[in-house]
Design an enzyme around this catalytic site. Structure first.
Site, PDB file in Angstrom:
ATOM      1  N   ARG A  37     134.689   8.757  21.289  1.00  0.00           N
ATOM      2  CA  ARG A  37     135.823   9.319  22.015  1.00  0.00           C
ATOM      3  C   ARG A  37     135.387   9.998  23.304  1.00  0.00           C
ATOM      4  O   ARG A  37     136.222  10.401  24.109  1.00  0.00           O
ATOM      5  CB  ARG A  37     136.588  10.302  21.128  1.00  0.00           C
ATOM      6  CG  ARG A  37     137.126   9.638  19.864  1.00  0.00           C
ATOM      7  CD  ARG A  37     137.862  10.639  19.010  1.00  0.00           C
ATOM      8  NE  ARG A  37     139.038  11.142  19.702  1.00  0.00           N
ATOM      9  CZ  ARG A  37     140.257  10.618  19.571  1.00  0.00           C
ATOM     10  NH1 ARG A  37     140.428   9.592  18.777  1.00  0.00           N
ATOM     11  NH2 ARG A  37     141.269  11.130  20.212  1.00  0.00           N
ATOM     12  N   HIS A  67     124.900   2.733  24.391  1.00  0.00           N
ATOM     13  CA  HIS A  67     126.257   2.226  24.651  1.00  0.00           C
ATOM     14  C   HIS A  67     127.138   3.408  25.037  1.00  0.00           C
ATOM     15  O   HIS A  67     127.212   4.402  24.325  1.00  0.00           O
ATOM     16  CB  HIS A  67     126.786   1.518  23.404  1.00  0.00           C
ATOM     17  CG  HIS A  67     127.975   0.641  23.643  1.00  0.00           C
ATOM     18  ND1 HIS A  67     129.122   1.082  24.288  1.00  0.00           N
ATOM     19  CD2 HIS A  67     128.202  -0.666  23.343  1.00  0.00           C
ATOM     20  CE1 HIS A  67     129.993   0.075  24.352  1.00  0.00           C
ATOM     21  NE2 HIS A  67     129.464  -0.992  23.793  1.00  0.00           N
ATOM     22  N   TYR A  70     133.388   3.759  24.229  1.00  0.00           N
ATOM     23  CA  TYR A  70     134.246   2.638  24.641  1.00  0.00           C
ATOM     24  C   TYR A  70     135.633   3.085  25.086  1.00  0.00           C
ATOM     25  O   TYR A  70     136.452   2.279  25.511  1.00  0.00           O
ATOM     26  CB  TYR A  70     134.324   1.561  23.547  1.00  0.00           C
ATOM     27  CG  TYR A  70     134.652   2.077  22.178  1.00  0.00           C
ATOM     28  CD1 TYR A  70     135.934   2.507  21.862  1.00  0.00           C
ATOM     29  CD2 TYR A  70     133.668   2.138  21.192  1.00  0.00           C
ATOM     30  CE1 TYR A  70     136.229   2.989  20.605  1.00  0.00           C
ATOM     31  CE2 TYR A  70     133.949   2.628  19.923  1.00  0.00           C
ATOM     32  CZ  TYR A  70     135.238   3.052  19.637  1.00  0.00           C
ATOM     33  OH  TYR A  70     135.521   3.540  18.397  1.00  0.00           O
ATOM     34  N   HIS A 107     131.724  -0.891  28.834  1.00  0.00           N
ATOM     35  CA  HIS A 107     132.848  -1.817  28.972  1.00  0.00           C
ATOM     36  C   HIS A 107     133.460  -1.587  30.345  1.00  0.00           C
ATOM     37  O   HIS A 107     133.824  -0.448  30.663  1.00  0.00           O
ATOM     38  CB  HIS A 107     133.899  -1.552  27.889  1.00  0.00           C
ATOM     39  CG  HIS A 107     133.413  -1.820  26.492  1.00  0.00           C
ATOM     40  ND1 HIS A 107     134.187  -1.621  25.382  1.00  0.00           N
ATOM     41  CD2 HIS A 107     132.217  -2.290  26.045  1.00  0.00           C
ATOM     42  CE1 HIS A 107     133.483  -1.958  24.298  1.00  0.00           C
ATOM     43  NE2 HIS A 107     132.293  -2.353  24.670  1.00  0.00           N
ATOM     44  N   GLU A 142     129.380  -5.264  30.082  1.00  0.00           N
ATOM     45  CA  GLU A 142     129.560  -6.119  28.909  1.00  0.00           C
ATOM     46  C   GLU A 142     130.691  -7.122  29.151  1.00  0.00           C
ATOM     47  O   GLU A 142     131.756  -6.762  29.659  1.00  0.00           O
ATOM     48  CB  GLU A 142     129.862  -5.260  27.670  1.00  0.00           C
ATOM     49  CG  GLU A 142     130.015  -6.091  26.403  1.00  0.00           C
ATOM     50  CD  GLU A 142     130.004  -5.267  25.118  1.00  0.00           C
ATOM     51  OE1 GLU A 142     129.739  -4.052  25.171  1.00  0.00           O
ATOM     52  OE2 GLU A 142     130.262  -5.863  24.053  1.00  0.00           O
ATOM     53  N   ASP A 176     128.407 -10.514  24.950  1.00  0.00           N
ATOM     54  CA  ASP A 176     128.807 -10.343  23.551  1.00  0.00           C
ATOM     55  C   ASP A 176     129.377 -11.674  23.061  1.00  0.00           C
ATOM     56  O   ASP A 176     130.363 -12.181  23.617  1.00  0.00           O
ATOM     57  CB  ASP A 176     129.855  -9.216  23.477  1.00  0.00           C
ATOM     58  CG  ASP A 176     130.240  -8.854  22.057  1.00  0.00           C
ATOM     59  OD1 ASP A 176     130.591  -9.769  21.288  1.00  0.00           O
ATOM     60  OD2 ASP A 176     130.204  -7.655  21.723  1.00  0.00           O
ATOM     61  N   HIS A 179     132.975 -11.601  22.001  1.00  0.00           N
ATOM     62  CA  HIS A 179     133.870 -11.426  23.146  1.00  0.00           C
ATOM     63  C   HIS A 179     134.016 -12.717  23.965  1.00  0.00           C
ATOM     64  O   HIS A 179     135.132 -13.091  24.324  1.00  0.00           O
ATOM     65  CB  HIS A 179     133.368 -10.299  24.052  1.00  0.00           C
ATOM     66  CG  HIS A 179     133.358  -8.956  23.389  1.00  0.00           C
ATOM     67  ND1 HIS A 179     132.871  -7.827  23.999  1.00  0.00           N
ATOM     68  CD2 HIS A 179     133.775  -8.549  22.157  1.00  0.00           C
ATOM     69  CE1 HIS A 179     132.986  -6.787  23.178  1.00  0.00           C
ATOM     70  NE2 HIS A 179     133.523  -7.202  22.049  1.00  0.00           N
ATOM     71  N   HIS A 211     124.850  -9.275  22.574  1.00  0.00           N
ATOM     72  CA  HIS A 211     125.476  -8.703  21.383  1.00  0.00           C
ATOM     73  C   HIS A 211     125.805  -9.878  20.478  1.00  0.00           C
ATOM     74  O   HIS A 211     126.633 -10.717  20.825  1.00  0.00           O
ATOM     75  CB  HIS A 211     126.766  -7.951  21.746  1.00  0.00           C
ATOM     76  CG  HIS A 211     126.524  -6.574  22.278  1.00  0.00           C
ATOM     77  ND1 HIS A 211     127.519  -5.811  22.844  1.00  0.00           N
ATOM     78  CD2 HIS A 211     125.397  -5.811  22.271  1.00  0.00           C
ATOM     79  CE1 HIS A 211     127.004  -4.631  23.195  1.00  0.00           C
ATOM     80  NE2 HIS A 211     125.731  -4.617  22.864  1.00  0.00           N
ATOM     81  N   ASP A 224     138.995  -9.594  19.917  1.00  0.00           N
ATOM     82  CA  ASP A 224     137.866  -8.674  19.770  1.00  0.00           C
ATOM     83  C   ASP A 224     137.784  -8.040  18.384  1.00  0.00           C
ATOM     84  O   ASP A 224     137.842  -6.814  18.252  1.00  0.00           O
ATOM     85  CB  ASP A 224     137.914  -7.577  20.853  1.00  0.00           C
ATOM     86  CG  ASP A 224     136.645  -6.727  20.862  1.00  0.00           C
ATOM     87  OD1 ASP A 224     135.718  -7.032  20.079  1.00  0.00           O
ATOM     88  OD2 ASP A 224     136.597  -5.756  21.643  1.00  0.00           O
ATOM     89  N   HIS A 226     135.095  -8.219  15.357  1.00  0.00           N
ATOM     90  CA  HIS A 226     133.797  -8.770  14.974  1.00  0.00           C
ATOM     91  C   HIS A 226     133.775  -9.140  13.494  1.00  0.00           C
ATOM     92  O   HIS A 226     134.397  -8.472  12.682  1.00  0.00           O
ATOM     93  CB  HIS A 226     132.690  -7.756  15.240  1.00  0.00           C
ATOM     94  CG  HIS A 226     132.613  -7.292  16.669  1.00  0.00           C
ATOM     95  ND1 HIS A 226     131.598  -6.505  17.142  1.00  0.00           N
ATOM     96  CD2 HIS A 226     133.436  -7.508  17.728  1.00  0.00           C
ATOM     97  CE1 HIS A 226     131.801  -6.253  18.434  1.00  0.00           C
ATOM     98  NE2 HIS A 226     132.917  -6.846  18.809  1.00  0.00           N
ATOM     99  N   GLU A 256     126.423  -6.251  16.035  1.00  0.00           N
ATOM    100  CA  GLU A 256     127.502  -5.240  15.936  1.00  0.00           C
ATOM    101  C   GLU A 256     128.516  -5.751  14.930  1.00  0.00           C
ATOM    102  O   GLU A 256     129.714  -5.749  15.166  1.00  0.00           O
ATOM    103  CB  GLU A 256     128.194  -5.060  17.286  1.00  0.00           C
ATOM    104  CG  GLU A 256     127.311  -4.626  18.417  1.00  0.00           C
ATOM    105  CD  GLU A 256     128.069  -4.625  19.750  1.00  0.00           C
ATOM    106  OE1 GLU A 256     128.689  -5.653  20.095  1.00  0.00           O
ATOM    107  OE2 GLU A 256     128.046  -3.585  20.417  1.00  0.00           O
TER     108      GLU A 256
HETATM  109 ZN    ZN Z   1     133.789  -5.946  20.506  1.00  0.00          ZN
HETATM  110 FE    FE Z   2     129.643  -5.728  22.071  1.00  0.00          FE
HETATM  111 FE    FE Z   3     130.650  -2.910  23.464  1.00  0.00          FE
END
Ligand code: ZN
Ligand code: FE
Ligand code: FE
Length: 275
Positions: A37, A67, A70, A107, A142, A176, A179, A211, A224, A226, A256
């Site tokens: 967050r 990372h 997000y 991102h 990404e 990714d 993605h 990724h 999106d 995974h 991931e």
């Molecule tokens: Zn993702």
């Molecule tokens: Fe990713």
């Molecule tokens: Fe990511």
């Protein structure tokens, strides 16, 4: 040799992440720089960090990936939201200098109703403000699934951001697999063509990290979500082709997938058995 690891929780500290990685047969890993967050980061424990560096050197780790939260949005229509992204990323990059020579992935953001062109410009502007000539970290954009108004759903959008960055050698790309598949690139039946397209539009020398994820949805779904390796729409056969593709030789692969440590350990063993 396959360089592979997974996303790890940073809650136990730096050296503990390295030990978790070793325990599951990984030689790289990824972690969030702060809670997703985007709250305030913990003070750096430099002694713990030195222990991690020693562990990584001793065990021949590949570069690791930090990372960004997000929830950051570098191309929000709200200036305060962009400002928050800038401050957070700037602070993260300052902290990353204590772990020099690694990657910081983020991102690109969602333009909401501003349009791709304006969003791309704002992302590049933000990077131009925070990148430093002497930084030792490579920042990665990404590739995204294209959920909502996400920027980075096409190689062209990523290339356009890159073309507007002044300190260009400080920036690379993280691809990714979930993605790009969800974005509509057919990596299952046309991996070579997708790789060639990446090379033509972005340039393979920009590609620094993969990724490695399966996907719960068909190509082009822009979802999106995974999936575990071999249990989704990409499937084990395509994933084999990916980890063995000569264009990706020596790149770190980061899982991931929806797993705990034991699940990651199994996937790493499976993939190391293939390559
Ligand atoms: Zn993702
Ligand atoms: Fe990713
Ligand atoms: Fe990511």
């Amino acid at each position: 040799m396959l360089r592979i690891g997974c996303h790890l929780s940073s809650s136990k500290g730096w050296e503990a992440m390295g030990q978790d990685a070793l325990k599951i047969g990984a030689d790289t890993f990824q972690f969030f720089t702060r809670n997703p967050r985007g709250s305030k980061a913990k003070a750096l424990n430099l002694e713990d960090l030195e222990n991690l560096k020693r562990l990584m050197a001793k065990n021949g780790f590949a570069r690791i990936v930090a990372h960004a939260p997000y929830t950051l949005n570098a191309c929000s229509a709200d200036e305060r939201v962009r400002e928050f992204a800038r401050e957070t990323m700037q602070d993260d990059l300052k902290r990353m200098e204590y772990l020099p020579g690694n990657y910081y992935n983020f991102h690109p953001g969602s333009h909401v109703k501003q349009g791709v062109e304006k969003g791309v410009r704002q992302i590049a502007e933000l990077l131009n403000e925070i990148l430093q000539e002497d930084q030792k970290t490579t920042v990665l954009l990404e590739t995204m699934a294209g959920k909502g108004t996400e920027i980075g759903r096409t190689f062209e959008e990523i290339a356009e951001i890159l073309s507007q960055i002044k300190l260009s050698d400080k920036v690379g790309v993280c691809m990714d697999t979930c993605h790009v598949h969800d974005a509509g690139y057919d990596i299952v039946n046309h991996l070579d063509e997708t790789v060639s397209e990446f090379d033509r539009i972005i340039g393979l020398k920009r590609l620094k990290v993969i990724h490695l994820n399966d996907s719960k949805n068909p190509s082009g779904s822009h979802k999106d979500r995974h999936e575990k390796i071999g249990e989704g729409w990409i499937g084990l056969e395509a994933i084999k082709q990916i980890i063995c593709h000569p264009a990706f030789e020596n790149l770190p692969f980061i899982l991931e997938t929806p797993n705990q440590l034991d699940g990651y350990e199994k996937e790493i063993r499976l993939l190391r058995g293939i390559k």
